[in-house]
Structures are given as C-alpha cells and as structure tokens.
Write a protein that holds these residues in place. Structure first.
Motif, PDB file in Angstrom:
ATOM      1  N   ASP A   1      28.535   4.863   8.873  1.00 17.40           N
ATOM      2  CA  ASP A   1      29.075   3.811   8.085  1.00 17.40           C
ATOM      3  C   ASP A   1      28.011   2.828   7.773  1.00 17.40           C
ATOM      4  OD1 ASP A   1      31.461   4.898   7.885  1.00 17.40           O
ATOM      5  OD2 ASP A   1      32.461   3.799   9.711  1.00 17.40           O
ATOM      6  N   GLY A   2      27.049   2.450   8.792  1.00 16.18           N
ATOM      7  CA  GLY A   2      26.023   1.281   8.430  1.00 16.18           C
ATOM      8  C   GLY A   2      25.001   2.041   7.246  1.00 16.18           C
ATOM      9  N   THR A   3      24.602   3.133   7.525  1.00 17.52           N
ATOM     10  CA  THR A   3      23.458   3.820   6.543  1.00 17.52           C
ATOM     11  C   THR A   3      24.145   3.497   5.169  1.00 17.52           C
ATOM     12  OG1 THR A   3      22.701   4.863   8.352  1.00 17.52           O
ATOM     13  CG2 THR A   3      21.931   5.547   6.030  1.00 17.52           C
ATOM     14  N   THR A   4      25.517   4.102   5.055  1.00 17.68           N
ATOM     15  CA  THR A   4      26.171   4.274   4.017  1.00 17.68           C
ATOM     16  C   THR A   4      26.285   2.947   3.284  1.00 17.68           C
ATOM     17  OG1 THR A   4      27.163   6.294   4.615  1.00 17.68           O
ATOM     18  CG2 THR A   4      28.153   5.151   2.644  1.00 17.68           C
ATOM     19  N   HIS A   5      26.677   1.777   4.058  1.00 13.47           N
ATOM     20  CA  HIS A   5      26.919   0.567   3.503  1.00 13.47           C
ATOM     21  C   HIS A   5      25.390  -0.257   2.891  1.00 13.47           C
ATOM     22  CE1 HIS A   5      28.605  -3.626   3.299  1.00 13.47           C
ATOM     23  NE2 HIS A   5      27.515  -3.966   4.033  1.00 13.47           N
ATOM     24  N   VAL A   6      24.281   0.024   3.827  1.00 19.42           N
ATOM     25  CA  VAL A   6      23.242  -0.408   3.051  1.00 19.42           C
ATOM     26  C   VAL A   6      22.989   0.195   1.863  1.00 19.42           C
ATOM     27  CG1 VAL A   6      20.930  -0.198   3.392  1.00 19.42           C
ATOM     28  CG2 VAL A   6      22.210  -0.961   5.367  1.00 19.42           C
ATOM     29  N   TYR A   7      22.933   1.897   1.747  1.00 14.58           N
ATOM     30  CA  TYR A   7      22.980   2.219   0.417  1.00 14.58           C
ATOM     31  C   TYR A   7      23.739   1.825  -0.692  1.00 14.58           C
ATOM     32  CZ  TYR A   7      22.596   6.155  -3.110  1.00 14.58           C
ATOM     33  OH  TYR A   7      22.342   6.805  -4.238  1.00 14.58           O
ATOM     34  N   ARG A   8      24.996   1.629  -0.511  1.00 21.84           N
ATOM     35  CA  ARG A   8      25.830   1.086  -1.381  1.00 21.84           C
ATOM     36  C   ARG A   8      25.465  -0.590  -1.861  1.00 21.84           C
ATOM     37  NH1 ARG A   8      31.997   2.902  -1.194  1.00 21.84           N
ATOM     38  NH2 ARG A   8      32.106   1.284  -2.823  1.00 21.84           N
ATOM     39  N   ARG A   9      24.977  -1.180  -1.082  1.00 18.46           N
ATOM     40  CA  ARG A   9      24.549  -2.736  -1.232  1.00 18.46           C
ATOM     41  C   ARG A   9      23.218  -2.780  -1.939  1.00 18.46           C
ATOM     42  NH1 ARG A   9      27.098  -6.830   1.395  1.00 18.46           N
ATOM     43  NH2 ARG A   9      25.712  -7.927   0.157  1.00 18.46           N
ATOM     44  N   THR A  10      22.333  -1.664  -1.911  1.00 18.78           N
ATOM     45  CA  THR A  10      20.744  -1.900  -2.299  1.00 18.78           C
ATOM     46  C   THR A  10      20.577  -0.979  -3.581  1.00 18.78           C
ATOM     47  OG1 THR A  10      20.122  -0.503  -0.619  1.00 18.78           O
ATOM     48  CG2 THR A  10      20.264  -2.642  -0.163  1.00 18.78           C
ATOM     49  N   SER A  11      21.547   0.031  -3.806  1.00 19.83           N
ATOM     50  CA  SER A  11      21.284   0.939  -4.799  1.00 19.83           C
ATOM     51  C   SER A  11      21.252   0.706  -6.349  1.00 19.83           C
ATOM     52  CB  SER A  11      21.726   2.295  -4.727  1.00 19.83           C
ATOM     53  OG  SER A  11      23.175   2.083  -4.968  1.00 19.83           O
ATOM     54  N   GLY A  12      22.163  -0.331  -6.111  1.00 20.13           N
ATOM     55  CA  GLY A  12      22.663  -0.936  -7.625  1.00 20.13           C
ATOM     56  C   GLY A  12      23.466  -0.168  -8.413  1.00 20.13           C
ATOM     57  N   LEU A  13      24.010   1.061  -7.823  1.00 16.92           N
ATOM     58  CA  LEU A  13      24.933   1.567  -8.485  1.00 16.92           C
ATOM     59  C   LEU A  13      26.481   1.495  -8.403  1.00 16.92           C
ATOM     60  CD1 LEU A  13      23.183   5.059  -7.657  1.00 16.92           C
ATOM     61  CD2 LEU A  13      23.280   4.080 -10.047  1.00 16.92           C
ATOM     62  N   PHE A  14      26.685   0.617  -7.500  1.00 14.23           N
ATOM     63  CA  PHE A  14      28.033   0.565  -7.083  1.00 14.23           C
ATOM     64  C   PHE A  14      28.653  -0.791  -7.052  1.00 14.23           C
ATOM     65  CE2 PHE A  14      26.256   3.925  -4.701  1.00 14.23           C
ATOM     66  CZ  PHE A  14      26.787   5.010  -5.342  1.00 14.23           C
ATOM     67  N   HIS A  15      28.137  -1.675  -7.720  1.00 12.30           N
ATOM     68  CA  HIS A  15      28.642  -3.188  -8.113  1.00 12.30           C
ATOM     69  C   HIS A  15      30.089  -2.807  -8.671  1.00 12.30           C
ATOM     70  CE1 HIS A  15      25.028  -4.885  -6.539  1.00 12.30           C
ATOM     71  NE2 HIS A  15      24.208  -4.619  -7.863  1.00 12.30           N
ATOM     72  N   HIS A  16      30.882  -3.905  -8.402  1.00 10.66           N
ATOM     73  CA  HIS A  16      32.253  -3.506  -8.931  1.00 10.66           C
ATOM     74  C   HIS A  16      32.668  -4.879  -9.772  1.00 10.66           C
ATOM     75  CE1 HIS A  16      36.768  -3.777  -8.708  1.00 10.66           C
ATOM     76  NE2 HIS A  16      36.512  -2.718  -9.414  1.00 10.66           N
ATOM     77  N   TYR A  17      32.961  -5.153 -10.879  1.00  8.86           N
ATOM     78  CA  TYR A  17      33.704  -6.231 -11.413  1.00  8.86           C
ATOM     79  C   TYR A  17      35.279  -5.958 -11.417  1.00  8.86           C
ATOM     80  CZ  TYR A  17      29.007  -6.593 -13.574  1.00  8.86           C
ATOM     81  OH  TYR A  17      27.464  -6.479 -13.657  1.00  8.86           O
ATOM     82  N   ASP A  18      35.740  -6.970 -10.945  1.00  8.65           N
ATOM     83  CA  ASP A  18      37.331  -7.079 -11.028  1.00  8.65           C
ATOM     84  C   ASP A  18      37.882  -7.220 -12.370  1.00  8.65           C
ATOM     85  OD1 ASP A  18      39.994  -7.324 -10.433  1.00  8.65           O
ATOM     86  OD2 ASP A  18      39.962  -9.203  -9.148  1.00  8.65           O
ATOM     87  N   LEU A  19      38.240  -6.321 -13.193  1.00  8.63           N
ATOM     88  CA  LEU A  19      38.827  -6.320 -14.605  1.00  8.63           C
ATOM     89  C   LEU A  19      40.441  -6.252 -14.611  1.00  8.63           C
ATOM     90  CD1 LEU A  19      36.119  -4.213 -16.227  1.00  8.63           C
ATOM     91  CD2 LEU A  19      35.809  -6.419 -15.716  1.00  8.63           C
ATOM     92  N   GLY A  20      41.051  -6.410 -13.310  1.00  9.61           N
ATOM     93  CA  GLY A  20      42.282  -6.703 -13.210  1.00  9.61           C
ATOM     94  C   GLY A  20      42.872  -4.989 -13.278  1.00  9.61           C
TER      95      GLY A  20
END
Length: 507
Positions: free
Chosen positions: A386-405
């Motif tokens: 979980d920790g490694t996956t969290h770092v990857y999600r936060r740093t890869s730039g591929l998984f940012h999410h905008y709340d579009l409703g």
C-alpha cells in the motif's frame, strides 16, 4: 495589442505560449534573462525529471519524440510496446525523503484504468533541453519572444493589462506570470503568497573533489542533513538544516561549500574547485488564488517548495496544460461562464497537495534525537504494498483527479490512450489542442451532436482495443475525461457536458 503576454520563457511560460498560439492567439513572451542557455539550466545543475504525467502531456502535443531526443532518453524505455494491448507494469518509481522503493511492490490492480501508449514512464532531462524544444515549437507557431526584458510594472483595467519591461510598455488582453519563485508579476499584481518558512538551505554545485572516494554515490541521509552525488561529473547536492538562515544574496565560495559538505557528510572531504553553484530552501508557499482579474499565475510563480521528489517542473507543466486551452477559449469568446476560474479550482488543490508532500519529506529528514525513529517508521510503511503504491500514485503524475461532479471512474482523470483499429491513438487526436468526442458504437450516435462544436471538438468513431465497456467519452483538450457513458443513448448528457466545457453549440 497582443492577446496574451507571458512573463517568463522557462518551460512553463513557453508551454502556455505554445498552447495559446496553437489555438490562433497572438502571444508575446517577456524574458528577464538575455541568455537563452544560462549554465544553471544546462547539465549538471539543470538536471530535472519529467514524470510519466509530463511525458504524456508532451506526447499529447506531438513533442515527446523531440523532448526525448534532446534529453538523450531511450524511447523503448519510456513507451510501451507499440503492439501491447494492456499497460505494462511501472518500471520507475520516485523516492520518498531519499528512501528508495521497489517498483515490484506496486499493486497495479489497484490503479485506475490505463492503456499502453508511447508515454508510460518519465525520464531525466535538463531545463535547457526542455526549453530548447519548446522554444523551437514557439518559433514555428509565431510566438514573439523578447529577452533581457524583466517586468517592472503591471496595471490592468476591465479590458486589458499593461506591462512595462525594459522601459517598454506593452498591452495585452491577459497576462500570465511564469517568472519563477520570486515572481515580479505576482508581487506587482497584488497576489497573496502564503505558506511555511524553511528548515534548511540546499545547495547544488558542479565541483572538483580532491578526494571523491570519501563520498558514496546516490542519496545519503546523515545525522546533520543530506548530500547527493550523481554519475554526472562533479555533480553535488546538499541539504543543511540551518533553518534557512544562510544569506542567499552572498556569493557561494569554495570555503563555504566545503564547510557545509564536511558538516553534512561527517568527513574531511576537500573541494579543489567550484565551477558553478546555486542555493535554495524548502520554503513552501502558494498563491491563494491563481487569478486576479486579467492576470494569472502558473509554475513557480504560483507555488514554490523544496525540490525533493522532483515535482516542481511537473507541477508547472500541469498548470500550463490546464490553463492554456481555457484561456484560449476565453479569448475566442467560446468559453462558458466561469471556465477560466476552474483553473484555480482544479490546480490549486493539486499544488497544495504537492507542497504538503514536500513538507512531509523535509519533516522526515529533519535531524534531531527523534528523527531516526520517525525515519524507521516511515521507511517500514513505505515498503508495504500500500505504501509503495501510494508513493507511485502521488509522484507519477498520471493519477491526479479533478472533481467534475461525476463519480464515473474515468471522469476527472487523464484519459487512457485509446487505440482505434486503424492504429490511430487518442494522444494523436489531441495534438491539435481541441477536445475529442470518442464514439465507440457502430451507429455513430454522437456524430451529429459533435458537429455542433466543430472547431472546438474533434469527432472520432470506431471500435477500440481493450475498451473498458464504454459507449462514448468526451475528452477535454488537456486530456482529462469530461464525460463518459456506458449507454449508447447519452446524447442529452453529451450535449450538456460539451456545453459545460466548450460553450454554446453552433446553430
């Protein structure tokens, strides 16, 4: 009068200028420095990393190949197998506070849906390489660049902005400040800039060691700070936890750098020469809004933080991709009400999260009697799946999410690189800087509706490889999914989404 003046000819300013020029806007770039290739932007001090999200952004504007070539990157390492059907497992992973992690521990099944594309990984580059590629594109698009022109005055009214630079007065309908962490535009236009004070002074230098064998390669945490050596000849980085008290207006002498290096390394290493050096801090600050009337901020002008994890350049590229098409639509009179304000709404939370990510790393590295225990705890947590996956999600730039409703899994996220049976990819369709309506059904249900936004939305229909079971998607010019439907009867929903992001339909 130009449509837009961009202050700053770094990667962020040039990327925004290119986005605007791609849409037919007239752009003037004012750059403080006269030299387009200052030594601090070249290797080794100009070393930077483009993460996978930034590589994807360059791909979506047809710039990835040029950027990789200028950076000496291996296309086979960056992209997926051209014939691959499923996205490959990640091959690269950033560190957290100098703690390296095993990419094999990433839980790929828990990541948002992705498809293989020419941009699957990040790569190392330099500021000079990136700005050279973007400058060449700007020239081809007719962007005017004036160098040796620092901004000294800014004023605005209801219809335009006046900018004084190098004694000359220029006018435009909008001004975008991309002039760095000490932004003159931010100060002159009255933006609030708030955050936290520094804990360390950092240094990056190109030196000649008298006895380099005393210093191991890589990222080295010590009881007094950190030092970094890379394979680039003489490349040295240091963090000295002095509370950020070093007077950065003073010249960086060999004696001072040697004293700091001995303190943080715990050795008596000597420096024969210092060829080039620069300092920085971990001060983490952010503009409270990225827009003040007709003046907008992007990149370091909007947010600054420590370089730990290499997020600064990538955050700025994301700003540029988000802002460019929205400002262009506003200038062309096609933007729906409030579109330009979504720039702050979407990008400010991303910037705030990255500032916190930086602060967390600094806190983990801060020397003190309790620091080793904290680092051991964080290290243990980071090494879990979980920790490694969290770092990857936060740093890869591929998984940012905008709340579009919209709670649909893909909406608000970067679109997968769908590939049609004829070989056409979504990334290629986005290179014109327009939105894209993807119609995966045989009856072409969106064709007539999409034509109402001709010139703003491209239409593409056909079956795609490895579809996630969708009937249609609407993708914004920045590659973010704005709407998706699993049903082949979503015309009304499509038209509402298109109007929300691209304005009123043509009759």
């Amino acid at each position: 009068m130009h449509d837009v003046i961009v202050a700053g000819a770094g990667p962020v300013g040039l990327f925004i200028a290119n986005e605007l020029a791609l849409s037919g806007c007239s752009v003037l770039v004012l750059e403080r420095d006269q030299d387009p290739h200052p030594p601090l932007k070249e290797l080794p001090l100009g070393l930077r990393g483009l993460n996978a999200g930034s590589a994807e952004t360059f791909y979506r504007r047809g710039l990835l190949e040029a950027a990789m070539k200028a950076s000496g990157a291996d296309p086979q390492r960056v992209g997926a197998d051209p014939e691959a059907v499923e996205a490959p497992d990640p091959r690269e992973l950033s560190h957290f506070a100098g703690m390296t992690l095993d990419v094999a521990d990433i839980d790929t099944a828990g990541l948002p849906f992705r498809l293989p594309s020419p941009a699957m990984e990040g790569f190392m580059t330099s500021l000079d390489a990136v700005t050279t590629v973007l400058t060449e594109r700007a020239s081809a698009l007719g962007v005017e660049i004036i160098r040796g022109a620092p901004v000294t005055a800014v004023s605005q009214d209801d219809s335009s902005v006046a900018v004084t630079a190098d004694g000359q007065r220029h006018r435009a309908r909008y001004l975008v400040g991309c002039d760095g962490g000490r932004s003159a535009v931010r100060r002159l236009a009255g933006f609030d800039f708030v955050g936290t004070d520094p804990l360390f002074t950092g240094y990056v230098a190109q030196v000649a060691f008298a006895d380099p064998g005393q210093l191991p390669m890589g990222f080295n945490l010590t009881e007094s700070g950190m030092f970094l050596r890379t394979p680039l000849e003489g490349h040295l980085g240091m963090m000295d936890f002095d509370g950020g008290t070093f007077d950065r207006s003073k010249p960086l002498t060999r004696e001072h750098l040697q004293t700091v290096l001995r303190r943080v390394s715990g050795t008596d290493v000597s420096l024969d020469e210092v060829h080039l050096a620069s300092s920085f801090t971990d001060r983490a600050m952010q503009a409270t809004t990225y827009r003040n009337g007709r003046v907008l901020l992007a990149g370091d002008a909007a947010h600054i933080h420590s370089p730990l994890g290499g997020q600064g350049l990538n955050l700025g590229i994301g700003d540029a991709m988000n802002l460019g098409w929205k400002l262009a639509a506003t200038l062309h009179g096609t933007a729906p009400e409030g579109l330009l304000d979504t720039y702050t709404g979407e990008r400010h939370p991303i910037g705030a999260a990255i500032l916190d990510w930086s602060r967390a790393q600094v806190a983990t590295m801060d020397p003190g009697p309790n620091a080793p225990a904290l680092r051991r705890l964080v290290h243990d947590l980071m090494r879990t799946t979980d920790g490694t996956t969290h770092v990857y999600r936060r740093t890869s730039g591929l998984f940012h999410h905008y709340d579009l409703g919209d709670s649909s899994p893909l909406v608000g996220r970067s679109a997968p690189d769908f590939r049609f049976e004829d070989g056409t990819r979504l990334g290629e369709l986005l290179q014109a800087g327009l939105g894209v309506a993807l119609d995966f059904t045989d009856d072409r249900i969106l064709r007539g509706a999409a034509q109402k936004w001709q010139g703003r939305i491209r239409y593409a229909a056909g079956s795609v490889r490895n579809s996630p079971g969708l009937a249609a998607l609407l993708v914004r010019p920045d590659g973010v999914v704005a709407w998706g439907s699993e049903r082949p009867s979503g015309l009304a929903e499509f038209e509402a989404a298109a109007a929300r992001w691209f304005g009123a339909a043509d009759e």
